[in-house]
Write an enzyme that holds these catalytic residues in place. Structure first.
Site, PDB file in Angstrom:
ATOM      1  N   LYS A 121      10.156 -23.958  51.978  1.00 18.21           N
ATOM      2  CA  LYS A 121      10.591 -23.568  50.685  1.00 18.21           C
ATOM      3  C   LYS A 121      11.009 -21.740  50.885  1.00 18.21           C
ATOM      4  O   LYS A 121      10.562 -21.369  51.723  1.00 18.21           O
ATOM      5  CB  LYS A 121       9.448 -23.515  49.498  1.00 18.21           C
ATOM      6  CG  LYS A 121       9.316 -25.039  49.447  1.00 18.21           C
ATOM      7  CD  LYS A 121       8.459 -25.034  48.122  1.00 18.21           C
ATOM      8  CE  LYS A 121       8.260 -26.540  47.811  1.00 18.21           C
ATOM      9  NZ  LYS A 121       7.542 -26.869  46.518  1.00 18.21           N
ATOM     10  N   TYR A 146      14.133 -32.839  42.058  1.00 18.47           N
ATOM     11  CA  TYR A 146      12.907 -32.814  41.304  1.00 18.47           C
ATOM     12  C   TYR A 146      12.896 -33.503  39.927  1.00 18.47           C
ATOM     13  O   TYR A 146      12.368 -33.262  38.921  1.00 18.47           O
ATOM     14  CB  TYR A 146      12.529 -31.467  41.122  1.00 18.47           C
ATOM     15  CG  TYR A 146      11.739 -30.639  42.262  1.00 18.47           C
ATOM     16  CD1 TYR A 146      10.795 -31.023  42.866  1.00 18.47           C
ATOM     17  CD2 TYR A 146      12.307 -29.457  42.921  1.00 18.47           C
ATOM     18  CE1 TYR A 146      10.085 -30.594  44.006  1.00 18.47           C
ATOM     19  CE2 TYR A 146      12.001 -29.091  44.078  1.00 18.47           C
ATOM     20  CZ  TYR A 146      10.569 -29.600  44.666  1.00 18.47           C
ATOM     21  OH  TYR A 146      10.258 -29.089  45.854  1.00 18.47           O
ATOM     22  N   PHE A 167       6.268 -27.020  34.406  1.00 18.53           N
ATOM     23  CA  PHE A 167       6.833 -26.014  35.404  1.00 18.53           C
ATOM     24  C   PHE A 167       8.065 -26.359  35.867  1.00 18.53           C
ATOM     25  O   PHE A 167       8.636 -25.761  36.910  1.00 18.53           O
ATOM     26  CB  PHE A 167       5.755 -25.855  36.634  1.00 18.53           C
ATOM     27  CG  PHE A 167       5.681 -27.604  36.919  1.00 18.53           C
ATOM     28  CD1 PHE A 167       6.526 -28.125  37.899  1.00 18.53           C
ATOM     29  CD2 PHE A 167       4.374 -28.404  36.591  1.00 18.53           C
ATOM     30  CE1 PHE A 167       6.215 -29.338  38.624  1.00 18.53           C
ATOM     31  CE2 PHE A 167       4.380 -29.557  37.272  1.00 18.53           C
ATOM     32  CZ  PHE A 167       5.140 -30.206  38.117  1.00 18.53           C
ATOM     33  N   ARG A 205       2.352 -35.726  54.670  1.00 18.71           N
ATOM     34  CA  ARG A 205       1.764 -35.150  53.391  1.00 18.71           C
ATOM     35  C   ARG A 205       0.319 -34.636  53.832  1.00 18.71           C
ATOM     36  O   ARG A 205      -0.182 -33.642  53.265  1.00 18.71           O
ATOM     37  CB  ARG A 205       1.626 -36.294  52.399  1.00 18.71           C
ATOM     38  CG  ARG A 205       2.842 -36.816  51.777  1.00 18.71           C
ATOM     39  CD  ARG A 205       3.534 -36.124  50.888  1.00 18.71           C
ATOM     40  NE  ARG A 205       2.474 -35.821  49.706  1.00 18.71           N
ATOM     41  CZ  ARG A 205       2.861 -35.633  48.712  1.00 18.71           C
ATOM     42  NH1 ARG A 205       4.127 -34.973  48.357  1.00 18.71           N
ATOM     43  NH2 ARG A 205       2.271 -35.304  47.507  1.00 18.71           N
ATOM     44  N   THR A 228      -1.081 -29.669  46.761  1.00 10.62           N
ATOM     45  CA  THR A 228       0.037 -29.086  45.920  1.00 10.62           C
ATOM     46  C   THR A 228      -0.156 -27.548  45.878  1.00 10.62           C
ATOM     47  O   THR A 228       0.400 -26.527  46.201  1.00 10.62           O
ATOM     48  CB  THR A 228       0.240 -29.804  44.737  1.00 10.62           C
ATOM     49  OG1 THR A 228       0.566 -31.263  45.015  1.00 10.62           O
ATOM     50  CG2 THR A 228       1.426 -29.089  44.036  1.00 10.62           C
ATOM     51  N   ARG A 230       0.089 -25.830  53.825  1.00  8.42           N
ATOM     52  CA  ARG A 230      -0.049 -25.047  52.312  1.00  8.42           C
ATOM     53  C   ARG A 230      -1.096 -24.083  52.360  1.00  8.42           C
ATOM     54  O   ARG A 230      -0.989 -23.091  51.593  1.00  8.42           O
ATOM     55  CB  ARG A 230       0.142 -25.972  51.084  1.00  8.42           C
ATOM     56  CG  ARG A 230       1.467 -26.359  50.972  1.00  8.42           C
ATOM     57  CD  ARG A 230       1.233 -27.984  50.215  1.00  8.42           C
ATOM     58  NE  ARG A 230       2.705 -28.005  49.614  1.00  8.42           N
ATOM     59  CZ  ARG A 230       2.824 -29.334  49.014  1.00  8.42           C
ATOM     60  NH1 ARG A 230       1.995 -30.099  48.650  1.00  8.42           N
ATOM     61  NH2 ARG A 230       3.930 -29.361  48.388  1.00  8.42           N
ATOM     62  N   ASN A 279       4.660 -22.833  47.214  1.00  7.75           N
ATOM     63  CA  ASN A 279       3.554 -23.346  48.181  1.00  7.75           C
ATOM     64  C   ASN A 279       4.287 -24.098  49.539  1.00  7.75           C
ATOM     65  O   ASN A 279       3.879 -24.850  50.118  1.00  7.75           O
ATOM     66  CB  ASN A 279       2.870 -24.608  47.561  1.00  7.75           C
ATOM     67  CG  ASN A 279       3.967 -25.763  47.076  1.00  7.75           C
ATOM     68  OD1 ASN A 279       5.153 -25.649  47.270  1.00  7.75           O
ATOM     69  ND2 ASN A 279       3.359 -27.021  46.431  1.00  7.75           N
ATOM     70  N   HIS A 293       7.790 -28.826  50.817  1.00  8.68           N
ATOM     71  CA  HIS A 293       8.036 -30.162  50.326  1.00  8.68           C
ATOM     72  C   HIS A 293       8.084 -31.206  51.400  1.00  8.68           C
ATOM     73  O   HIS A 293       8.640 -31.003  52.441  1.00  8.68           O
ATOM     74  CB  HIS A 293       9.341 -30.300  49.348  1.00  8.68           C
ATOM     75  CG  HIS A 293       9.772 -31.495  48.828  1.00  8.68           C
ATOM     76  ND1 HIS A 293       9.169 -32.125  47.751  1.00  8.68           N
ATOM     77  CD2 HIS A 293      10.365 -32.711  49.740  1.00  8.68           C
ATOM     78  CE1 HIS A 293       9.796 -33.633  47.867  1.00  8.68           C
ATOM     79  NE2 HIS A 293      10.371 -33.846  48.976  1.00  8.68           N
ATOM     80  N   GLU A 341      15.925 -38.887  48.672  1.00 12.50           N
ATOM     81  CA  GLU A 341      15.830 -37.352  48.931  1.00 12.50           C
ATOM     82  C   GLU A 341      16.771 -37.063  49.905  1.00 12.50           C
ATOM     83  O   GLU A 341      17.489 -35.953  49.823  1.00 12.50           O
ATOM     84  CB  GLU A 341      14.474 -36.830  49.148  1.00 12.50           C
ATOM     85  CG  GLU A 341      13.718 -36.763  47.743  1.00 12.50           C
ATOM     86  CD  GLU A 341      12.264 -36.500  47.932  1.00 12.50           C
ATOM     87  OE1 GLU A 341      11.477 -36.447  47.127  1.00 12.50           O
ATOM     88  OE2 GLU A 341      11.733 -36.171  49.322  1.00 12.50           O
TER      89      GLU A 341
HETATM   90  P1  IDP Z   1       3.684 -31.987  45.816  1.00  7.90           P
HETATM   91  O1  IDP Z   1       5.198 -31.037  46.258  1.00  7.90           O
HETATM   92  O2  IDP Z   1       2.719 -31.896  46.234  1.00  7.90           O
HETATM   93  O3  IDP Z   1       4.413 -33.462  45.772  1.00  7.90           O
HETATM   94  P2  IDP Z   1       4.371 -32.255  42.809  1.00  7.90           P
HETATM   95  O4  IDP Z   1       3.467 -32.620  41.909  1.00  7.90           O
HETATM   96  O5  IDP Z   1       5.368 -33.297  43.113  1.00  7.90           O
HETATM   97  O6  IDP Z   1       3.770 -32.004  44.104  1.00  7.90           O
HETATM   98  O7  IDP Z   1       5.192 -31.150  42.266  1.00  7.90           O
HETATM   99  C1  IDP Z   1       6.482 -30.775  43.066  1.00  7.90           C
HETATM  100  C2  IDP Z   1       6.278 -29.082  43.078  1.00  7.90           C
HETATM  101  O8  IDP Z   1       6.465 -28.427  42.086  1.00  7.90           O
HETATM  102  C3  IDP Z   1       5.210 -28.566  43.983  1.00  7.90           C
HETATM  103  O9  IDP Z   1       5.554 -28.674  45.219  1.00  7.90           O
HETATM  104  C4  IDP Z   1       4.976 -27.166  43.420  1.00  7.90           C
HETATM  105  O10 IDP Z   1       6.242 -26.517  44.041  1.00  7.90           O
HETATM  106  C5  IDP Z   1       5.479 -27.403  41.847  1.00  7.90           C
HETATM  107  N1  IDP Z   1       4.227 -27.658  40.928  1.00  7.90           N
HETATM  108  C6  IDP Z   1       3.710 -28.705  40.954  1.00  7.90           C
HETATM  109  N2  IDP Z   1       2.593 -28.574  40.163  1.00  7.90           N
HETATM  110  C7  IDP Z   1       2.703 -27.258  39.507  1.00  7.90           C
HETATM  111  C8  IDP Z   1       2.025 -26.635  38.443  1.00  7.90           C
HETATM  112  O11 IDP Z   1       1.035 -27.127  37.953  1.00  7.90           O
HETATM  113  N3  IDP Z   1       2.269 -25.496  38.298  1.00  7.90           N
HETATM  114  C9  IDP Z   1       3.625 -24.590  38.821  1.00  7.90           C
HETATM  115  N4  IDP Z   1       4.283 -25.466  39.621  1.00  7.90           N
HETATM  116  C10 IDP Z   1       3.866 -26.713  40.034  1.00  7.90           C
HETATM  117 MG    MG Z   2       6.044 -34.716  44.547  1.00 12.38          MG
END
Ligand code: IDP
Ligand code: MG
Length: 142
Positions: A12, A52, A60, A88, A94, A105, A115, A118, A129
């Site tokens: 990112k 996404y 968000f 993962r 996350t 992370r 974070n 991805h 993807e």
């Molecule tokens: P992941 O990347 O661990 O799979 P996801 O729930 O798929 O997590 O969310 C995608 C991305 O959205 C996250 O990597 C993060 O950048 C962002 N994100 C997820 N949850 C939140 C939140 O509660 N607040 C703000 N951004 C979030």
């Molecule tokens: Mg995800």
């Protein structure tokens, strides 16, 4: 049977800007995975919204799309046995504040949006993807 999986990894914007791409890629290679493609690009809104799409209704979503399109990212394809789960696990939770010590992370993430990385969450989403970011010609056999 040996199941070779592929996963899409995105480094990112902050991690790219802070020069952490090579370190992150090297950690993933140490899992025994092979990098089949790598490129630096600036995502446009259409690509970020597709990538996404599953989060379209989340509070968000707008912030996430704005962040991911704000500066260059590195996109990479990794392949190998259990690539999805291994990546993962190496990424951590996350929210970097909740990620296990020593994960990518925990080490490089700034907050739950910014974070650092991805990684695809299943073999099926990985293939979808990957096709958003790479043509077949850009990917080496793994
Ligand atoms: P992941 O990347 O661990 O799979 P996801 O729930 O798929 O997590 O969310 C995608 C991305 O959205 C996250 O990597 C993060 O950048 C962002 N994100 C997820 N949850 C939140 C939140 O509660 N607040 C703000 N951004 C979030
Ligand atoms: Mg995800």
């Amino acid at each position: 049977m040996l199941e070779i999986e592929r996963s899409l990894v995105l480094i990112k914007p902050d991690a790219v800007r802070n020069g952490q791409s090579d370190e992150i890629i090297s950690r993933l290679k140490k899992l025994g995975l092979k990098m089949a493609a790598r490129k630096t690009l600036r995502m446009d809104r259409a690509l970020a919204e597709k990538h996404y799409a599953v989060h379209k209704e989340k509070p968000f979503f707008k912030e996430l799309v704005e962040y991911m399109t704000s500066a260059p990212i590195v996109a990479a394809v990794f392949g190998g046995e259990k690539a999805v789960a291994k990546i993962r696990q190496a990424m951590g939770a996350t929210d970097p504040a909740k990620a296990e010590a020593g994960t990518i992370r925990a080490d490089f993430g700034l907050n739950v949006t910014r974070n650092a990385v991805h990684g695809s969450d299943s073999v099926e989403t990985a293939e979808k993807e990957i096709s958003l970011f790479f043509t077949g010609d850009e990917i080496a056999a793994t």
